[in-house]
Scaffold this motif. Structure first.
Motif: not given
Length: 118
Positions: A2-11, A27-44
């Motif tokens: 990845s060019d950059f990424q961040t990982t959080t655990e929101p509800v 709704p109400g469940q925690k999950y892992q959210l990973t967002a970032g840029c891979w090869e110039g494309d933003m994804s989550s």
């Protein structure tokens, strides 16, 4: 890589779909959210905690083989587990665990079919 990424655990505040099992994140469940840029494309990627646990377990196994550039690809956990299981020695409980985790992914993807079969 990845060019950059961040990982959080929101509800979850609304219904989401897991990128691995494609099951519901309610709704109400925690999950892992990973967002970032891979090869110039933003994804989550939103991953349910059951799939996060399975991914963490699988990538910690000595038989795990990344492709040299990536440790894993989002959306391929079921296939990765099916490739990992035969690499583990027969009779080793970890082999059964890999197949069980793969089966659990399928059951989360198709909950109605799993209930009919039971």
């Amino acid at each position: 890589m990845s060019d950059f990424q961040t990982t959080t655990e929101p509800v979850a505040r609304k219904l989401h779909s897991c990128c691995e099992c494609r099951g519901h994140i309610e709704p109400g469940q925690k999950y892992q959210l990973t967002a970032g840029c891979w090869e110039g494309d933003m994804s989550s990627f939103k991953t349910c905690l059951a799939c996060v646990e399975a991914r963490d377990w699988a990538t910690a196994q000595p038989e795990w083989c990344g492709d040299g550039e990536h440790l894993f690809y989002f959306g391929m956990l079921e296939e990765d587990l099916s490739n990992l299981a035969p690499e583990i020695a027969p009779g080793d409980g970890r082999r059964f665990k890999a197949y069980r985790m793969q089966s659990q992914i399928v059951h989360r993807r198709f909950p109605a079919k799993a209930k009919k079969a039971a």
